[in-house]
Design a protein around this motif. Structure first.
Motif, PDB file in Angstrom:
ATOM      1  N   ILE B 221      11.827  -1.287  -2.764  1.00  0.00           N
ATOM      2  CA  ILE B 221      11.631  -1.471  -4.198  1.00  0.00           C
ATOM      3  C   ILE B 221      12.072  -2.895  -4.543  1.00  0.00           C
ATOM      4  CG2 ILE B 221      12.410  -0.703  -6.474  1.00  0.00           C
ATOM      5  CD1 ILE B 221      12.882   2.040  -5.251  1.00  0.00           C
ATOM      6  N   PRO B 223      13.904  -5.702  -6.333  1.00  0.00           N
ATOM      7  CA  PRO B 223      13.986  -6.869  -5.450  1.00  0.00           C
ATOM      8  C   PRO B 223      14.630  -6.588  -4.082  1.00  0.00           C
ATOM      9  CG  PRO B 223      15.815  -6.890  -6.955  1.00  0.00           C
ATOM     10  CD  PRO B 223      15.091  -5.598  -7.190  1.00  0.00           C
ATOM     11  N   LEU B 224      14.545  -5.354  -3.604  1.00  0.00           N
ATOM     12  CA  LEU B 224      15.140  -5.062  -2.293  1.00  0.00           C
ATOM     13  C   LEU B 224      14.105  -5.135  -1.173  1.00  0.00           C
ATOM     14  CD1 LEU B 224      17.257  -2.011  -3.419  1.00  0.00           C
ATOM     15  CD2 LEU B 224      17.881  -4.398  -3.422  1.00  0.00           C
ATOM     16  N   THR B 226      12.709  -7.791   0.333  1.00  0.00           N
ATOM     17  CA  THR B 226      12.502  -9.075   1.022  1.00  0.00           C
ATOM     18  C   THR B 226      12.439  -8.952   2.535  1.00  0.00           C
ATOM     19  OG1 THR B 226      14.837  -9.356   0.650  1.00  0.00           O
ATOM     20  CG2 THR B 226      13.365 -10.629  -0.741  1.00  0.00           C
ATOM     21  N   LEU B 277      11.129   0.210 -12.527  1.00  0.00           N
ATOM     22  CA  LEU B 277      11.104  -0.341 -11.173  1.00  0.00           C
ATOM     23  C   LEU B 277       9.688  -0.303 -10.610  1.00  0.00           C
ATOM     24  CD1 LEU B 277      14.332   1.166  -9.648  1.00  0.00           C
ATOM     25  CD2 LEU B 277      13.916  -1.179 -10.348  1.00  0.00           C
ATOM     26  N   PHE B 283       3.666  -5.022  -9.570  1.00  0.00           N
ATOM     27  CA  PHE B 283       3.185  -6.365  -9.910  1.00  0.00           C
ATOM     28  C   PHE B 283       3.595  -7.385  -8.854  1.00  0.00           C
ATOM     29  CE2 PHE B 283       2.092  -4.924 -14.184  1.00  0.00           C
ATOM     30  CZ  PHE B 283       0.914  -5.614 -14.348  1.00  0.00           C
ATOM     31  N   VAL B 284       4.858  -7.328  -8.437  1.00  0.00           N
ATOM     32  CA  VAL B 284       5.274  -8.275  -7.395  1.00  0.00           C
ATOM     33  C   VAL B 284       4.464  -8.046  -6.123  1.00  0.00           C
ATOM     34  CG1 VAL B 284       7.173  -8.941  -5.889  1.00  0.00           C
ATOM     35  CG2 VAL B 284       7.569  -8.607  -8.323  1.00  0.00           C
ATOM     36  N   LEU B 287       0.887  -9.411  -6.689  1.00  0.00           N
ATOM     37  CA  LEU B 287       0.681 -10.821  -7.016  1.00  0.00           C
ATOM     38  C   LEU B 287       1.031 -11.723  -5.837  1.00  0.00           C
ATOM     39  CD1 LEU B 287       1.935 -10.890 -10.697  1.00  0.00           C
ATOM     40  CD2 LEU B 287      -0.368 -11.368  -9.901  1.00  0.00           C
ATOM     41  N   THR B 288       2.029 -11.321  -5.052  1.00  0.00           N
ATOM     42  CA  THR B 288       2.437 -12.202  -3.945  1.00  0.00           C
ATOM     43  C   THR B 288       1.361 -12.404  -2.889  1.00  0.00           C
ATOM     44  OG1 THR B 288       4.139 -10.534  -3.925  1.00  0.00           O
ATOM     45  CG2 THR B 288       4.793 -12.730  -3.262  1.00  0.00           C
ATOM     46  N   PRO B 289       0.603 -11.392  -2.507  1.00  0.00           N
ATOM     47  CA  PRO B 289      -0.339 -11.650  -1.402  1.00  0.00           C
ATOM     48  C   PRO B 289      -1.574 -12.418  -1.821  1.00  0.00           C
ATOM     49  CG  PRO B 289      -0.489  -9.376  -2.078  1.00  0.00           C
ATOM     50  CD  PRO B 289       0.600  -9.982  -2.893  1.00  0.00           C
ATOM     51  N   LEU B 290      -1.710 -12.767  -3.099  1.00  0.00           N
ATOM     52  CA  LEU B 290      -2.978 -13.363  -3.549  1.00  0.00           C
ATOM     53  C   LEU B 290      -3.371 -14.576  -2.721  1.00  0.00           C
ATOM     54  CD1 LEU B 290      -2.860 -13.097  -7.429  1.00  0.00           C
ATOM     55  CD2 LEU B 290      -4.502 -12.065  -5.881  1.00  0.00           C
ATOM     56  N   TYR B 301       2.698  -7.064   2.180  1.00  0.00           N
ATOM     57  CA  TYR B 301       2.933  -7.181   0.742  1.00  0.00           C
ATOM     58  C   TYR B 301       2.193  -6.092  -0.020  1.00  0.00           C
ATOM     59  CZ  TYR B 301       5.477 -11.578   0.628  1.00  0.00           C
ATOM     60  OH  TYR B 301       6.434 -12.527   0.748  1.00  0.00           O
ATOM     61  N   ILE B 416      -6.215  -6.529  -9.559  1.00  0.00           N
ATOM     62  CA  ILE B 416      -5.626  -7.715  -8.919  1.00  0.00           C
ATOM     63  C   ILE B 416      -5.722  -7.589  -7.409  1.00  0.00           C
ATOM     64  CG2 ILE B 416      -3.512  -9.057  -8.621  1.00  0.00           C
ATOM     65  CD1 ILE B 416      -2.664  -8.131 -11.383  1.00  0.00           C
TER      66      ILE B 416
END
Lengths: 677, 483
Positions: B221, B223-224, B226, B277, B283-284, B287-290, B301, B416
């Protein structure tokens, strides 16, 4: 093998058969196509087998499950067996097989043969599917399959070589096959979308797609629908747009004349004998529902009558409209196409008047279906003959054809038999069914429609004798202007239309008894649906005097139409072109008919041209702006967001561990906000 | 011991190195993969038998070694089915994929241990048993990520994974101990009874926070999350498929079990926190793999995004929402599993994860590319594939639970996500630009077979979803109604 399996195999075999020739090794050559025809032969055998399992009363359903909708209705791939579906399945499977046999020779050496056999076989599967379906959804799948196959087959010569163009002759414009296919697809899809809308409205009121359930619960949902005035009318019009487009009825009729751009067996199978009949089948399939609403529901739902009025008047009008256009057509296949539209108009008329009075149901329904059977047979024969003639003369125009009956004895004879059946000369098959249609107009008291139908009889006999006369009875034998091969075609091609011609005579000879049998079947079926009472099952016979009127009328009208045509085109006592040029009125009429009552240009000007004209400004102003916003702006925005969010992913472990601490803080704050206060 | 499916897995896990040692004598070491696959299949058979017993007789509870409690209900069966199913695909696929590696028997042994850890986690009836199996799964997965130890990247990824996940395990253990302090029991049923008597207190919230951190690390989840992109892209592809497809979802399962069985007293707060959460996570994750160019990282991702969807269904707290979440766990396992295995196939042939360097691979490996495209379409949520059905169920559930904003977020995220999934498909179809692609050919049959089965499942579960819906619904009811 159990009988239960037969209907499934009936539609599945041609569907599977459509890919057989791709699977078989190429080294087999054209024998692969014979394998495709074999699958369709099996389908025919299965159809015959179904006759023996014909339910003696009412309906038999074979249900298969597919998926269920949230509201509880299930959509299945089920089969509905009743006299209507079994008779039509037999007709379709039989004609398809014969036409496939014919095309085995006809298509030899044509481009894209693999594609041709795929579409033909898939078409047959789709057609049988829609006939045998027990619910709207399964029906609609078959309906769309035939539409798509038709599109592919009309545009078979998609390279648009000049020799495949239709239309003309110069100075009149030509049409390319690919455009013709697109036109057919557009027009019929318009109808399909409307039809789907109608189906969904019916589902919203009735909660089912199943035909039998719709019949049985008609009293409930029809009256619920009738509570809001107008809904039933809208639904009726939406529902009818589908069959009208598929069967080329006014105002969706303009695609059929141009559908002749495909190979001739395609015209014979799809645009004369089967697909265009799908609309008639659909009207016949839903007819009991509206009949129930109009005459038996308590209280009677007046709006349900709209269905019959629209079907009958559109049918009658199209019969006349198309018939008159056939009087001036110069292309053989186009003349036959107009004639197909005209005859389907008759069938629609017959089904329409069946519900316009409580007494005409059985007569009208029976005549309509009987005419469908007869027309399927003789029109297929006419088209197959036409294919031979076009091949032989290398021209699509009847004026270029000059055959002597001595060289093509059989073709000449078979084509005349089919033509006379089209006119309705006793005792050929067309006579009995056309007579029945006229009779049912009278029985239901629709004298205006009777007059229109009778007038069309004269028109029919004129144009039929005209094209036959021009092709075979020029009188002077200087050979074909194009000097093509003349003589009987290969026996593989001759036999199919020979069989059809013999059948035309055969059905004609037993016509009255066959009609009696059909009428018995259908009245039993209607009795089981409680549409007619027991004493009517015996057969509601009209008085002998009333039966004589249509026969007399039809014979008189045939003579009225045939006489000038005979004088002009067979006996050559009249010079047609000079007469037309001498009378301004006739010339105007000729132009009016030649330009298809100006309907094609009307549709082009109203629908096609504005759309094309709006393309430029739309592209410039609307699309340009949207392009900038959507295709440049949004990606940029997301790219920016992406770059920012990626900074979260530092890859440094100690930062990651800090996130855990941060997460704990977030949770504490969240719980404090939500929970403790 | 611990019910037949786990026993079989453990026995096979322990004997695989032995068999491998014997097979090494006859130079047929690859065959121990067959042995492991057979073990998994037997286990699946026993799960099927258990399914029969439980659907007729209700949940089974029994005590095993060290008085560990096992409680097998419909939810456990549901989860175990997907674990073992994906496990079979991964192990069959590894037969060829791992052929160039050394220590293959240990690989299978670890794989089996990881799966038995997961099955044990979902069969556990008390927190202690749960934690033991949980750690079994975690530790074997660290090792598997670092399996190709000669390279630097897996080692770094595994180390990161180990540290973060251990921190998570520590907080989880701490949360558990607080619960034990409040109630004096670790049995799930017992905790439920005890907590409904005790009522909510500050300590309960503290415990909930620690447990959520522990489970949150495992289920990535934000921000865990990474550790996830590193670990999932560095692991061997079959292991990536396992990690993304099922291991992460074990965390979701644990949140379900703890949230709806133990912490029922503070359900409202618990669920609203999850809703927030879920929103952030999806969304994270999408959006990150775009702009990502590393294929496996991109897929990793996107798993975070899908975790967001699952949390959305969970946050509704209704039977329908949980049905959607469980179905999505099942479907995501298959879709993402297939996607990772396809990526692995390309990696196997080209030895690159850069999307630029695999341009046009669809022309050389048509079957792989077709299945890859199919699984990506399913991940986007395109009808009539299976991903569509489960995402639709989740969206319907959010609307039903008056959380339509969450459903809209799911829809927006599907849109997205289509951007980068389609970009991936584009990469498969571009003109060939690298010499390596020019020489590539279709992957070996052994690796294609699991892919073909998964592709078939993607289509079949999309067109005939009824069986899966009923299975997931009975699991959801077992979770909510079983108390």
């Amino acid at each position: 093998m159990t009988i239960e399996l037969a209907p499934w195999l009936c539609w599945a075999m041609p569907t599977i058969g459509s890919v057989v020739h791709f699977v078989l090794p190429k080294s087999l050559g054209r024998a692969r196509y014979a394998a495709v025809a074999l699958f369709s032969f099996v389908a025919w055998m299965m159809a015959l087998l179904m006759i023996f399992s014909m339910p003696s009363h009412g309906y038999e359903e074979l249900r298969g499950f597919w998926f269920s909708l949230p509201e509880g209705a299930s959509v299945g791939i089920g089969i509905l067996l009743d006299s209507l579906s079994i008779i039509l399945a037999n007709l379709v499977a039989f004609l398809s097989f014969l036409i496939l046999v014919y095309s085995f020779k006809y298509m030899e050496g044509e481009p894209g043969e693999d594609r041709y056999w795929f579409f033909m076989s898939l078409f047959i599967g789709g057609m049988l599917m829609l006939i045998l379906a027990n619910n709207f959804i399964f029906f609609f799948i078959g309906w769309k399959i035939v539409g798509l196959c038709s599109f592919g087959l009309i545009g078979h010569y998609y390279t648009d070589d000049k020799k495949y163009w239709i239309g003309g002759p110069p100075p009149h414009p030509f049409q390319k096959p690919s455009r013709c296919g697109l036109k057919a697809l557009l027009v019929t899809t318009f109808g399909d979308v409307a039809l789907l809308g109608g189906i969904i409205i019916i589902y919203l009121y009735s909660g089912t797609f199943n035909f039998v359930e719709l019949y049985e619960s008609a009293s409930v949902w029809l009256s619920k629908m009738a509570e809001t005035p107008g809904i039933l009318t809208i639904t009726t019009l939406l529902l009818l747009a589908g069959p009208f487009a598929k069967s080329a009825q006014f105002p969706f009729h303009e695609w059929l004349p141009e559908a002749m751009a495909g190979p001739t067996p395609v015209s014979a199978l799809i645009h004369a004998a089967t697909m265009v009949k799908a609309g008639v089948y659909f009207v016949a399939r839903v007819l009991p529902i509206f009949y129930f609403g109009a005459w038996l529901a308590v209280p009677n739902i007046q709006e349900a009558l709209v269905f019959f009025v629209v079907v009958a008047s559109v049918g009658g009008f199209t019969a006349f409209l198309a018939g008159t256009q056939a009087m001036v057509a110069l292309e053989l296949k186009k003349a036959l196409a107009y004639s197909t539209m005209s005859v389907i108009g008759y069938m629609m008329l017959s089904l329409g008047v069946a519900g316009m009075s409580p007494t005409a149901l059985v007569e009208g329904f029976t005549s309509g279906i009987f005419h469908l059977i007869n027309h399927g047979i003789f029109k297929a024969a006419l088209f197959l003959c036409a294919g031979v003639l076009i091949h032989a003369s290398h021209s699509i125009y009847i004026t270029d054809m000059n055959f002597s009956r001595k060289e093509m004895k059989f073709t000449w004879a078979f084509m005349w038999i089919a033509s006379l059946a089209l006119i309705g000369i006793p005792p050929l098959s067309g006579f009995w069914s056309k007579d029945g249609i006229l009779l049912s107009c009278l029985e239901s008291g629709q004298y205006a429609l009777f007059a229109l139908a009778a007038l069309t009889v004269a028109v029919t006999s004129f144009y039929t004798i005209r094209f036959m006369g021009i092709m075979f009875h020029k009188g002077h034998s200087e050979g074909n202007s194009h000097g093509g091969h003349v003589g009987e075609p290969s026996i593989v091609m001759l036999i199919p239309y020979g069989i059809l011609a013999v059948l035309t005579v055969g059905i004609g000879l037993v016509g009255p008894w066959m009609k009696e049998a059909l009428s018995g079947l259908f009245s039993e079926q209607f009795h089981d649906l409680h549409l007619i009472s027991a004493e009517n099952v015996a057969h509601a016979s009209a008085s002998p005097a009333a039966e004589v009127v249509p026969i007399a009328a039809s014979l008189a009208m045939i003579l009225i139409g045939a006489f000038p045509a005979y004088r002009a085109y067979i006996a050559h006592k009249l010079e047609v072109s000079s007469i037309i040029n001498r009378h301004g009125l006739l010339k105007g009429l000729h132009n009016f008919l030649w330009n298809r009552w100006y309907m094609d240009s009307f549709f082009n000007n109203v629908f096609v041209k504005p759309v094309l004209a709006s393309r430029e400004p739309t592209a410039k102003y609307i699309e340009g702006g949207m392009d900038l916003a959507l295709n440049v702006g949004i990606p940029k925005l997301f790219g920016q967001i992406n770059n920012n969010i990626r900074k979260l992913q530092t890859g440094i472990l100690s930062v990651n561990m800090l996130y855990i601490l941060g997460f704990m803080l977030i949770l504490i704050i969240a719980f404090l906000l939500l929970g403790v206060f | 011991m611990f019910s037949p499916p786990i026993d079989i897995l453990l026995i096979f896990a322990l004997t695989t190195p032995l068999i491998g040692w014997l097979l090494e004598r006859i130079k047929k070491v690859q065959l121990c993969g067959v042995y492991a696959s057979i073990g998994l299949m037997i286990s699946l058979w026993y799960i099927y038998e258990l399914f029969g017993n439980i659907s007729s007789g209700g949940a089974q509870t029994f005590t095993s070694f060290f008085s560990s409690q096992l409680r097998i209900d419909m939810l456990g069966i549901f989860m175990a089915t997907i674990f073992v199913l994906i496990g079979i695909f991964a192990s069959v696929y590894s037969l060829r994929y791992m052929e160039r590696d050394t220590g293959v028997p240990l690989f299978y042994s670890l794989l089996l241990l990881m799966i038995s850890g997961m099955v044990g986690t979902v069969f556990a009836g008390d927190f202690f048993t749960f934690f033991v199996f949980w750690e079994m799964m975690c530790i074997s997965s660290y090792t598997l990520v670092a399996f190709r130890k000669q390279r630097w990247e897996p080692i770094e990824a595994a180390f990161k994974y180990l540290i973060m996940s251990s921190a998570g395990s520590a907080t989880l253990l701490f949360g558990m101990s607080i619960l034990y302090g409040i109630c004096g029991t670790l049995n799930f049923q017992g905790l439920h009874m005890a907590l409904s008597n005790v009522g909510s207190s500050v300590w309960l919230y503290v415990s909930a926070i620690f447990i959520l951190i522990g489970l949150g690390v495992k289920s990535a989840i934000v921000p865990l999350h990474t550790w996830l992109p590193d670990a999932h892209s560095a692991a061997p592809s079959p292991i990536s498929a396992m990690l993304s497809g099922v291991v992460v979802e074990t965390g979701i399962y644990a949140i379900c079990r703890v949230g709806f069985t133990v912490l029922t007293g503070i359900e409202v707060e618990w669920l609203s926190v999850l809703a927030i959460l879920s929103l952030v996570t999806m969304f994270v994750g999408n959006l990150t793999p775009l702009l990502q160019t590393d294929l496996k990282r991109l897929l990793a991702y996107s798993s975070i995004g899908h975790i967001g969807y699952m949390l959305a269904g969970l946050a509704t707290g209704t039977v329908l929402g949980l049905t959607g979440t469980l179905m999505h766990i099942f479907n995501h396992g298959i879709m993402k599993g297939a996607a990772f295995l396809c990526a692995g196939m390309i990696l196997y042939r080209l030895e690159t994860r850069e999307m630029k360097e695999m341009a046009g691979i669809g022309r050389k490996m048509p079957i792989t590319a077709a299945i890859f495209a199919l699984s990506l379409f399913a991940l986007t949520g395109m009808p009539p594939l299976n991903g569509f059905i489960s995402e639709l169920t989740i969206i319907m559930a959010t609307v039903e639970a008056n959380m339509a904003w969450l459903g809209i977020a799911v829809i927006v995220n599907s849109v997205i996500s289509a951007a980068y999934y389609l970009r991936t498909i584009k990469a498969l179809l571009q003109p060939i630009s690298h010499k390596k692609v020019e020489e590539a050919k279709e992957g070996p049959l052994v690796m294609l077979i699991p892919l073909l089965i998964m592709a078939a499942l993607i289509v079949v579960l999309g067109i005939f979803p009824d069986t899966l819906i009923n299975f997931a619904r009975s699991a959801a009811i077992a979770l909510l109604g079983g108390g």
